[in-house]
Structures are given as structure tokens and as C-alpha cells.
Design a protein around this motif. Sequence first.
Motif, PDB file in Angstrom:
ATOM      1  N   THR B  22       0.745  -1.197  -0.013  1.00  0.00           N
ATOM      2  CA  THR B  22      -0.092  -0.021  -0.219  1.00  0.00           C
ATOM      3  C   THR B  22       0.826   1.304   0.114  1.00  0.00           C
ATOM      4  O   THR B  22       0.664   2.282  -0.703  1.00  0.00           O
ATOM      5  CB  THR B  22      -0.678   0.179   1.287  1.00  0.00           C
ATOM      6  OG1 THR B  22      -1.980  -1.198   1.092  1.00  0.00           O
ATOM      7  CG2 THR B  22      -1.776   1.464   1.348  1.00  0.00           C
ATOM      8  N   THR B  23       1.897   1.325   0.772  1.00  0.00           N
ATOM      9  CA  THR B  23       2.869   2.412   1.026  1.00  0.00           C
ATOM     10  C   THR B  23       3.502   2.681  -0.425  1.00  0.00           C
ATOM     11  O   THR B  23       3.443   3.699  -0.835  1.00  0.00           O
ATOM     12  CB  THR B  23       3.870   2.086   2.045  1.00  0.00           C
ATOM     13  OG1 THR B  23       2.953   1.891   3.326  1.00  0.00           O
ATOM     14  CG2 THR B  23       4.750   3.470   2.351  1.00  0.00           C
ATOM     15  N   ARG B  25       2.499   1.711  -3.514  1.00  0.00           N
ATOM     16  CA  ARG B  25       1.833   2.306  -4.621  1.00  0.00           C
ATOM     17  C   ARG B  25       1.543   3.673  -4.438  1.00  0.00           C
ATOM     18  O   ARG B  25       1.254   4.480  -5.063  1.00  0.00           O
ATOM     19  CB  ARG B  25       0.341   1.576  -4.498  1.00  0.00           C
ATOM     20  CG  ARG B  25       0.911   0.062  -5.062  1.00  0.00           C
ATOM     21  CD  ARG B  25      -0.607  -0.834  -4.990  1.00  0.00           C
ATOM     22  NE  ARG B  25      -0.221  -2.356  -5.451  1.00  0.00           N
ATOM     23  CZ  ARG B  25      -0.577  -3.413  -4.638  1.00  0.00           C
ATOM     24  NH1 ARG B  25      -1.559  -3.204  -3.925  1.00  0.00           N
ATOM     25  NH2 ARG B  25      -0.274  -4.462  -5.428  1.00  0.00           N
ATOM     26  N   ALA B  26       1.010   4.062  -2.825  1.00  0.00           N
ATOM     27  CA  ALA B  26       0.698   5.356  -2.534  1.00  0.00           C
ATOM     28  C   ALA B  26       1.870   6.356  -3.020  1.00  0.00           C
ATOM     29  O   ALA B  26       1.499   7.339  -3.522  1.00  0.00           O
ATOM     30  CB  ALA B  26       0.251   5.446  -1.110  1.00  0.00           C
ATOM     31  N   ALA B  27       3.109   5.945  -2.545  1.00  0.00           N
ATOM     32  CA  ALA B  27       4.107   6.724  -2.972  1.00  0.00           C
ATOM     33  C   ALA B  27       4.251   6.976  -4.348  1.00  0.00           C
ATOM     34  O   ALA B  27       4.497   8.100  -4.955  1.00  0.00           O
ATOM     35  CB  ALA B  27       5.451   6.216  -2.492  1.00  0.00           C
ATOM     36  N   VAL B  29       2.149   6.994  -6.819  1.00  0.00           N
ATOM     37  CA  VAL B  29       1.187   7.862  -7.186  1.00  0.00           C
ATOM     38  C   VAL B  29       1.150   9.578  -6.748  1.00  0.00           C
ATOM     39  O   VAL B  29       1.454  10.552  -7.529  1.00  0.00           O
ATOM     40  CB  VAL B  29      -0.306   7.376  -7.114  1.00  0.00           C
ATOM     41  CG1 VAL B  29      -1.333   8.176  -7.573  1.00  0.00           C
ATOM     42  CG2 VAL B  29      -0.172   6.070  -7.970  1.00  0.00           C
ATOM     43  N   ALA B  30       1.285   9.457  -5.286  1.00  0.00           N
ATOM     44  CA  ALA B  30       1.394  10.591  -4.738  1.00  0.00           C
ATOM     45  C   ALA B  30       2.447  11.480  -5.390  1.00  0.00           C
ATOM     46  O   ALA B  30       2.452  12.794  -5.387  1.00  0.00           O
ATOM     47  CB  ALA B  30       1.439  10.555  -3.302  1.00  0.00           C
ATOM     48  N   LEU B  31       3.733  11.064  -5.056  1.00  0.00           N
ATOM     49  CA  LEU B  31       4.864  11.769  -5.306  1.00  0.00           C
ATOM     50  C   LEU B  31       4.996  12.251  -6.805  1.00  0.00           C
ATOM     51  O   LEU B  31       5.306  13.205  -7.009  1.00  0.00           O
ATOM     52  CB  LEU B  31       6.091  10.949  -5.152  1.00  0.00           C
ATOM     53  CG  LEU B  31       6.429  10.414  -3.741  1.00  0.00           C
ATOM     54  CD1 LEU B  31       7.646   9.546  -3.543  1.00  0.00           C
ATOM     55  CD2 LEU B  31       6.676  11.734  -2.782  1.00  0.00           C
ATOM     56  N   THR B  33       2.385  13.342  -8.524  1.00  0.00           N
ATOM     57  CA  THR B  33       1.504  14.638  -8.414  1.00  0.00           C
ATOM     58  C   THR B  33       2.187  15.783  -8.103  1.00  0.00           C
ATOM     59  O   THR B  33       1.849  16.945  -8.410  1.00  0.00           O
ATOM     60  CB  THR B  33       0.371  14.445  -7.697  1.00  0.00           C
ATOM     61  OG1 THR B  33       0.733  14.448  -6.173  1.00  0.00           O
ATOM     62  CG2 THR B  33      -0.580  13.147  -7.863  1.00  0.00           C
ATOM     63  N   PRO B 158       9.894   8.732  -7.576  1.00  0.00           N
ATOM     64  CA  PRO B 158       9.498   9.738  -8.254  1.00  0.00           C
ATOM     65  C   PRO B 158       9.905  10.001  -9.493  1.00  0.00           C
ATOM     66  O   PRO B 158      11.040  10.147 -10.092  1.00  0.00           O
ATOM     67  CB  PRO B 158       9.808  10.977  -7.302  1.00  0.00           C
ATOM     68  CG  PRO B 158      10.354  10.391  -6.149  1.00  0.00           C
ATOM     69  CD  PRO B 158      11.029   9.007  -6.263  1.00  0.00           C
TER      70      PRO B 158
END
Lengths: 174, 231
Positions: B22-23, B25-27, B29-31, B33, B158
Motif C-alpha cells: 500500500t505504501t 503504491r501510494a508513494a 502515485v502521490a509523489l 503529482t 518519483p
Amino acid sequence: VVAERADDAVLVDLARTGDRDAAAALFERHWTRAWRTAFAITGSEAAADDVAQEAFEHAFAGLSSFNGRSAFGTWLYRIVVNAALTAVRDERRRTAFAPGPAEPAGSWVASDAELVAALGALAADRRAVVVLRYWLGFVPTEIAELLELPVGTVHSRLARALAELRLNLEGTDG
Amino acid sequence: MADLEERLETMAARLPAPGPKTTRRAAAVALATVSAPRAGWRRPARPRPILAIATLAVVVVLVATPAFGVGGELLDLLPGRGEAPRHPAEGGPPGVEPEKSEIPDVFVSCDAREIRAAFDPAQGAVVATGETVLGSATYASGAVSETCRRIPRGSFVPGEPLRVSYEPVDVVCTAPRDVDLEVHPILNGDTGRIFGSNLIVSYGNPARTLFAAVVKPGGARAFYDTKRCSG
């Protein structure tokens, strides 16, 4: 290494210029607590995955609109808390799902079940102040900022929530 | 009951933590942006109501027209709308009520550097190269082509700024090396039921995200690298 030592304000300034290493440092610093905040309010690991991820997306995509009047963490956790409360309310409307951490999760022990169930029975707004205070360690002034409420309201909501919890637990005991 | 607050505080130490997948995948996508401010950027002027209403009317008419649709041809290849590729490991016929095993959790490498990716929040996402569909993701299914080969899951770093879209998109993306695809189900952790899927196209190791689609109720969205993809 510099990024790890820098405080959030410096990292935010760097991230605003497109420095994704700085953003990565912010992510690493706040991700677990943000996820736990989302989990504590929604009571669902799946919802926490969604809420926390989307909160970071919104935060990073909206860094240009972050005005710096509050700390980055406060701003981020406010996004998380609002998104988590919205998720709980949406879920209620859609499926009449009883929100709250109804199932044992993580490394909770059997004796936690009673308290978890009692927390799940609280209204989301009340549960939020309890878990923010006792599970996430936010002080009432921080909770007031997160929920955009007067500090006095946080204190009274917390007192009412604890009283309701005690009643629920006594009902369970008796 | 005097120890209620103490009991609550004690439980804090036992709160679950986010999983490493989860971490990651979240990183990823979030990074992505995070983007540098554009030179001379100004907040857009508030649209005038009449102009907004006129624009909305045009969009409604266009959407109601059968021939209209971003990536319509490519999206026709989604399961339930035609044959979708199925990875040997996946199993199960398309169009069946999804079960936990219906959407694979795979990371593969494909022999392609230029891809076309289409996304529609109402349907899902498809990624193809030439005539070959490499992968797809819908609310009830997900698949990768058997022409792609499984590889160990890498870590994400990133990449270039990603643009997020909650609207239909159709882009062509070019990677500097062969692309990797990741498809995985989105599960409700409480019920174990699938309610959506993720499709991520990346390149390199550590991977940089080129295109990603999150197909789930209430928040379906796509991301694409603004420097390597064009619509």
C-alpha cells in the motif's frame, strides 16, 4: 540526508518547486500517521488505504494553494480527517454499513474487542475526537485545528464521547 | 471505568500500520503529482456563468452522441465489450461476477516502448501497443497480455509530474525503454470483496510511472506523465 533533517516548512518550499525528493521526505514522515488517522476514523484498512493515498495526492497536487498559515502536518491531517469522515458518511448512506472498527485489526488483542465495538457505536464526529486524542496523540488545540472547531467544542465533544463510551461499556458489562 | 482513557491510550500502540505494498503504491502515485509551478502561472479567472452553461450544454450534447467518446475504440476492448487478453496465471472467464482470484496481482514486462492508454471512469482503462492490448482494468476485472512476462516487483521512484484526470482520457506515451505493467485488485479489506482494480504502466527499475488508472467506485481516476504522454 539534508531532506531528512529539514523541517516540514523547508521541505514544502522545496516540494513546491517540483523537488520530489523533498516530497518523498514529507511522504515518509507523515504517511504512517496519516494512514492510521484514516484507519482510526473509518475503522477499515481498505478505506484507510484510499483515504490516505488520496489525501497525499490532493496535498501534493495542491501545494501551491498551501498558504503556510498552519503547519504542513496540520493541513495534511485536516485533509485526511475530512476525507475519512466523508468516507464514513458516504458508506453509511450507501450501504447502512455500521462504521467503526468492528473487526479486530492489526495487533489488537481480544480484550480490545469490547472497546472497539463501543467506539464503533459512536457517531463519527464523536469517535473522531476520541481516536485523534487517545490513539493519534493530538492535543485538543490540534484537534480543534484539524476539525476546524473551537477548542471548547472539542473539550465538550470529547467529554460527551467518553461519557457515551462509558455508558456503552457498562451496558456491555451488565 | 476510571481507566477508560488509559485503556484507549494503551490501544494506540496496537494500531495497525499500512502495508508495504500500500505504501509503495501510494508513494508512486502521490509523489508523481508533485510538479513545479509553471512560469507566469496565474490562478484561472472564475468562469462566467453563461459561458459555463453553454460549455456544459455542448458537452452534454457531445456525450449523448454515440460516435463521441475519448478512446472509444480502445475501450471497446475491455472485458464485457470484447475479448480482453488473459494472463495464463489469471484463470476464469471474463464477464463473470468477480471473486478474489478474478483480478490478478501481477507485475510484468512487455516488449513495447510506445503505448496508447485510454481511460473512462465509467468503464475502466486499457493499455495497448499497436494492435496488441497489453493490459486492462475495470471495476470487476483486470488482465495483462500473455505476451508480457512476469518479473519481480520493483520499487517506484518519483518520476516526471503526473497529471490526474477524473474524466475520460486517451493518450499516447513513449518510454525510453520497455514498459512494465502492474495490475492488481482493489479489495475491501473488511469483506475481502473486489470493488475495483489498478493498472500501472511504468518503466525502469526503480520504476517511474508513465500511466496509472485507479478504477474504483467514487474515485476512478487516471494519471499520466505529462512529458512522455500526449493526448
